[in-house]
Design a protein around this motif. Structure first.
Motif, mmCIF file in Angstrom:
data_model
loop_
_atom_site.group_PDB
_atom_site.id
_atom_site.type_symbol
_atom_site.label_atom_id
_atom_site.label_comp_id
_atom_site.label_asym_id
_atom_site.label_seq_id
_atom_site.Cartn_x
_atom_site.Cartn_y
_atom_site.Cartn_z
ATOM 1 N N VAL A 112 0.821 -1.221 0.000
ATOM 2 C CA VAL A 112 0.000 0.000 0.000
ATOM 3 C C VAL A 112 0.848 1.262 0.000
ATOM 4 O O VAL A 112 0.653 2.131 -0.864
ATOM 5 N N PRO A 113 1.809 1.439 0.922
ATOM 6 C CA PRO A 113 2.633 2.665 0.852
ATOM 7 C C PRO A 113 3.406 2.784 -0.449
ATOM 8 O O PRO A 113 3.540 3.887 -0.992
ATOM 9 N N LEU A 114 3.913 1.651 -0.950
ATOM 10 C CA LEU A 114 4.706 1.678 -2.181
ATOM 11 C C LEU A 114 3.875 2.152 -3.365
ATOM 12 O O LEU A 114 4.247 3.111 -4.065
ATOM 13 N N PHE A 115 2.725 1.523 -3.593
ATOM 14 C CA PHE A 115 1.928 1.856 -4.769
ATOM 15 C C PHE A 115 1.161 3.168 -4.590
ATOM 16 O O PHE A 115 1.031 3.945 -5.552
ATOM 17 N N ALA A 116 0.649 3.427 -3.399
ATOM 18 C CA ALA A 116 -0.076 4.686 -3.181
ATOM 19 C C ALA A 116 0.851 5.876 -3.362
ATOM 20 O O ALA A 116 0.496 6.866 -4.025
ATOM 21 N N THR A 117 2.052 5.794 -2.796
ATOM 22 C CA THR A 117 3.022 6.888 -2.945
ATOM 23 C C THR A 117 3.506 6.985 -4.385
ATOM 24 O O THR A 117 3.647 8.090 -4.924
ATOM 25 N N GLY A 118 3.750 5.836 -5.009
ATOM 26 C CA GLY A 118 4.206 5.849 -6.402
ATOM 27 C C GLY A 118 3.188 6.458 -7.345
ATOM 28 O O GLY A 118 3.515 7.328 -8.168
ATOM 29 N N PHE A 119 1.929 6.030 -7.230
ATOM 30 C CA PHE A 119 0.878 6.576 -8.080
ATOM 31 C C PHE A 119 0.659 8.055 -7.782
ATOM 32 O O PHE A 119 0.468 8.868 -8.703
ATOM 33 N N GLY A 120 0.676 8.413 -6.503
ATOM 34 C CA GLY A 120 0.473 9.816 -6.134
ATOM 35 C C GLY A 120 1.567 10.711 -6.677
ATOM 36 O O GLY A 120 1.296 11.799 -7.188
ATOM 37 N N LEU A 121 2.807 10.246 -6.588
ATOM 38 C CA LEU A 121 3.938 11.029 -7.086
ATOM 39 C C LEU A 121 3.891 11.145 -8.603
ATOM 40 O O LEU A 121 4.092 12.238 -9.165
ATOM 41 N N LEU A 122 3.645 10.031 -9.289
ATOM 42 C CA LEU A 122 3.559 10.062 -10.748
ATOM 43 C C LEU A 122 2.451 11.000 -11.212
ATOM 44 O O LEU A 122 2.642 11.809 -12.145
ATOM 45 N N TYR A 123 1.302 10.918 -10.579
ATOM 46 C CA TYR A 123 0.171 11.763 -10.963
ATOM 47 C C TYR A 123 0.473 13.230 -10.705
ATOM 48 O O TYR A 123 0.136 14.096 -11.514
ATOM 49 N N ALA A 124 1.122 13.511 -9.563
ATOM 50 C CA ALA A 124 1.452 14.897 -9.233
ATOM 51 C C ALA A 124 2.389 15.500 -10.267
ATOM 52 O O ALA A 124 2.252 16.677 -10.639
ATOM 53 N N ILE A 125 3.333 14.698 -10.755
ATOM 54 C CA ILE A 125 4.278 15.191 -11.770
ATOM 55 C C ILE A 125 3.575 15.394 -13.108
ATOM 56 O O ILE A 125 3.796 16.400 -13.808
ATOM 57 N N LEU A 126 2.695 14.467 -13.485
ATOM 58 C CA LEU A 126 2.039 14.530 -14.790
ATOM 59 C C LEU A 126 1.084 15.712 -14.911
ATOM 60 O O LEU A 126 0.982 16.332 -15.980
ATOM 61 N N VAL A 127 0.357 16.036 -13.835
ATOM 62 C CA VAL A 127 -0.646 17.104 -13.918
ATOM 63 C C VAL A 127 -0.111 18.439 -13.440
ATOM 64 O O VAL A 127 -0.829 19.445 -13.470
ATOM 65 N N ASP A 128 1.165 18.480 -13.015
ATOM 66 C CA ASP A 128 1.729 19.728 -12.507
ATOM 67 C C ASP A 128 1.759 20.792 -13.601
ATOM 68 O O ASP A 128 2.280 20.577 -14.694
ATOM 69 N N ARG A 129 1.149 21.943 -13.289
ATOM 70 C CA ARG A 129 1.109 23.118 -14.175
ATOM 71 C C ARG A 129 0.383 22.852 -15.497
ATOM 72 O O ARG A 129 0.666 23.484 -16.522
ATOM 73 N N THR A 130 -0.546 21.907 -15.514
ATOM 74 C CA THR A 130 -1.384 21.714 -16.695
ATOM 75 C C THR A 130 -2.666 22.532 -16.553
ATOM 76 O O THR A 130 -2.995 23.013 -15.468
ATOM 77 N N ARG A 131 -3.409 22.661 -17.633
ATOM 78 C CA ARG A 131 -4.627 23.475 -17.608
ATOM 79 C C ARG A 131 -5.715 22.869 -16.731
ATOM 80 O O ARG A 131 -6.515 23.590 -16.143
ATOM 81 N N GLU A 133 -5.217 21.029 -14.044
ATOM 82 C CA GLU A 133 -4.576 20.542 -12.826
ATOM 83 C C GLU A 133 -5.555 20.451 -11.659
ATOM 84 O O GLU A 133 -5.613 19.438 -10.960
ATOM 85 N N ALA A 134 -6.341 21.506 -11.438
ATOM 86 C CA ALA A 134 -7.262 21.522 -10.292
ATOM 87 C C ALA A 134 -8.307 20.409 -10.405
ATOM 88 O O ALA A 134 -8.581 19.691 -9.435
ATOM 89 N N LEU A 135 -8.881 20.241 -11.602
ATOM 90 C CA LEU A 135 -9.892 19.203 -11.808
ATOM 91 C C LEU A 135 -9.282 17.816 -11.655
ATOM 92 O O LEU A 135 -9.869 16.939 -10.999
ATOM 93 N N ALA A 136 -8.117 17.613 -12.246
ATOM 94 C CA ALA A 136 -7.474 16.300 -12.196
ATOM 95 C C ALA A 136 -7.123 15.912 -10.760
ATOM 96 O O ALA A 136 -7.334 14.777 -10.339
ATOM 97 N N LYS A 137 -6.619 16.868 -10.003
ATOM 98 C CA LYS A 137 -6.273 16.581 -8.608
ATOM 99 C C LYS A 137 -7.521 16.337 -7.772
ATOM 100 O O LYS A 137 -7.527 15.491 -6.871
ATOM 101 N N GLY A 138 -8.574 17.080 -8.061
ATOM 102 C CA GLY A 138 -9.818 16.897 -7.321
ATOM 103 C C GLY A 138 -10.403 15.509 -7.503
ATOM 104 O O GLY A 138 -10.902 14.903 -6.558
ATOM 105 N N LEU A 139 -10.314 14.976 -8.722
ATOM 106 C CA LEU A 139 -10.844 13.641 -8.992
ATOM 107 C C LEU A 139 -10.077 12.560 -8.242
ATOM 108 O O LEU A 139 -10.659 11.599 -7.736
ATOM 109 N N VAL A 140 -8.759 12.718 -8.161
ATOM 110 C CA VAL A 140 -7.948 11.722 -7.465
ATOM 111 C C VAL A 140 -8.099 11.849 -5.956
ATOM 112 O O VAL A 140 -8.063 10.855 -5.231
ATOM 113 N N PHE A 141 -8.273 13.080 -5.478
ATOM 114 C CA PHE A 141 -8.404 13.291 -4.034
ATOM 115 C C PHE A 141 -9.792 12.922 -3.523
ATOM 116 O O PHE A 141 -9.963 12.677 -2.322
ATOM 117 N N LEU A 142 -10.772 12.848 -4.414
ATOM 118 C CA LEU A 142 -12.155 12.591 -4.011
ATOM 119 C C LEU A 142 -12.331 11.343 -3.142
ATOM 120 O O LEU A 142 -13.096 11.378 -2.169
#
Length: 327
Positions: A112-131, A133-142
Motif C-alpha cells: 500500500v505505501p509503495l503503490f499509493a506513494t508511487g501513483f500519487g507522485l507520478l500523478y502529481a508530476i504529470l498534472v503539474d502546471r497543466t490546464r 490541474e485543479a480538476l485532475a487533482k480533485g478527482l484523485v483526491f475525491l
C-alpha cells in the motif's frame, strides 16, 4: 408515552452535555487562576505543571494505563484467569492461521505505501502546471472524502460475482463477461483476494500522497530547476537528480503515514470479507479473538504486536522530521 420517553432521554443527554461543559469551564478557569498567582521562574514552572498536569493525567488514564493493562492481559490465558507467559506470542508466530494473518499484514504494509506513494507522485508530476490541474487533482483526491466502509461497499460491488447463468452486477465481472473472457470470484482465492483488498486502500491513499507531494514539488525553487535545465538535465534526469532529492522528506512522511494507517486497517477487511478466505490482518484478528472467540489473552497479544509494529515507524518518522528541521 413513547414521545414523552424520547423527550426525557434527549433532555437527560442534553443535561449531561451542559454539565460536562460547565465542568470543563470550571477546571480551565481554575488552571488559569492558579497559574496567574505565581510569578518569576518558579512561577513559570508551576504554570507549566498547571497546564500540562491535566493533559498528562488524562493521557495516563486513557493511554498509558490501558497499554500496560493490555500487556499484562496478553500474558494470561483465553479466559484471563491464569498466567501463561509468552504462550500467546508463540502462538501468533507459530500457528498456521496466525502466520497467514502476519503474512497478510506484511503484504499490506509493503504494497500500500509503495503503490499509493508511487501513483500519487507520478500523478502529481504529470498534472503539474497543466490546464486541468485543479480538476485532475480533485478527482484523485475525491476518494479521501469517502469513509473506509463506504469505499469498501463500492468496491465490493465492483468485485461482485454471480453464477454465469445470472446477470453480473459487478462492474469487473460484467466487463469480463461482455468480453467473453469468463468471470472470476475476486474475493475468494488466496492470496490474490488480499491484493484486491489492497487495491481499495491504494485507491483511497493515492489522493493523500498526490496532494502532499504536489505541494512539495511546487515548493522546489525555480532557480534550481532553471539551473538544471541550463546544464542539460531533462526528463527522467530532472526527476532523479532534482525533483526526488528535493522532496525526499515529504516522500518519507507520506510513506510512513500511510504505513501507520495500513497497520491499523480494519474497516476494509471487515466490510468486504470479514477476514474470511485467508484475508484477515492483525487488527481484524484482534477483534475476532477478543469479541467473537472470547480469547482475551491472544487478542491482547495481537494488540501488543500491532503496537510494536507501529512504534518503529513513528520513531523513524520523528527522526526524519527533526533532521529536516535542523537543515
Amino acid at each position: 408515552m413513547e414521545v414523552a420517553s424520547l423527550t426525557a432521554t434527549y433532555a437527560g443527554k442534553f443535561g449531561l452535555m451542559v454539565i460536562a461543559l460547565l465542568a470543563f469551564g470550571i477546571v480551565f478557569f481554575g488552571i488559569l487562576l492558579i497559574a496567574s498567582l505565581f510569578k518569576g521562574r518558579r512561577g513559570e514552572k508551576l504554570q507549566v505543571v498547571a497546564f500540562l498536569g491535566p493533559a498528562l493525567l488524562l493521557l495516563t488514564i486513557g493511554l498509558v494505563y490501558p497499554a500496560l493493562r493490555t500487556i499484562f492481559e496478553s500474558l494470561k490465558d483465553g479466559q484471563g484467569t491464569s498466567f501463561v507467559g509468552l504462550d500467546n506470542y508463540v502462538t501468533i508466530f507459530t500457528n498456521s492461521d496466525q502466520l497467514i494473518v502476519i503474512r497478510n499484514t506484511a503484504m499490506w504494509v509493503v504494497l500500500v505505501p509503495l503503490f499509493a506513494t508511487g501513483f500519487g507522485l507520478l500523478y502529481a508530476i504529470l498534472v503539474d502546471r497543466t490546464r486541468i490541474e485543479a480538476l485532475a487533482k480533485g478527482l484523485v483526491f475525491l476518494p479521501m472524502a469517502i469513509s473506509l466502509v463506504g469505499a469498501s461497499i463500492i468496491w465490493k460491488f465492483m468485485y461482485d460475482y454471480r453464477p454465469e447463468t445470472r446477470p453480473q452486477i459487478g462492474l469487473l465481472n460484467g466487463i469480463m463477461a461482455k468480453l467473453g473472457v469468463g468471470t472470476h470470484q475476486f474475493l475468494l482465492d488466496d492470496p490474490q483476494n488480499t491484493i484486491f483488498l489492497i487495491v481499495v486502500m491504494v485507491w483511497i491513499q493515492a489522493g493523500f500522497a498526490m496532494t502532499v507531494l504536489s505541494a512539495a514539488i511546487k515548493a522546489i525553487p525555480d532557480d534550481i530547476i532553471e539551473a538544471a535545465r541550463l546544464d542539460g538535465v531533462q526528463g527522467f534526469g530532472m526527476f532523479r537528480f532534482i525533483t526526488l532529492p528535493s522532496i525526499r522528506g515529504s516522500v518519507v512522511v507520506v510513506v510512513t503515514t500511510i504505513a501507520i494507517g495500513v497497520l491499523k486497517v480494519f474497516d476494509i477487511v471487515r466490510t468486504m470479507t470479514g477476514g474470511q478466505f485467508k484475508t484477515s490482518v492483525v487488527a481484524n484478528e484482534f477483534y475476532n479473538q477478543t469479541f467473537r472467540y472470547d480469547n482475551q489473552g491472544l487478542g491482547a497479544a495481537l494488540a501488543v504486536v500491532l503496537f510494536l509494529l507501529v512504534v518503529p515507524i513513528i520513531i523513524y518518522n520523528v527522526r526524519q522530521l527533526r533532521r529536516a528541521e535542523n537543515r
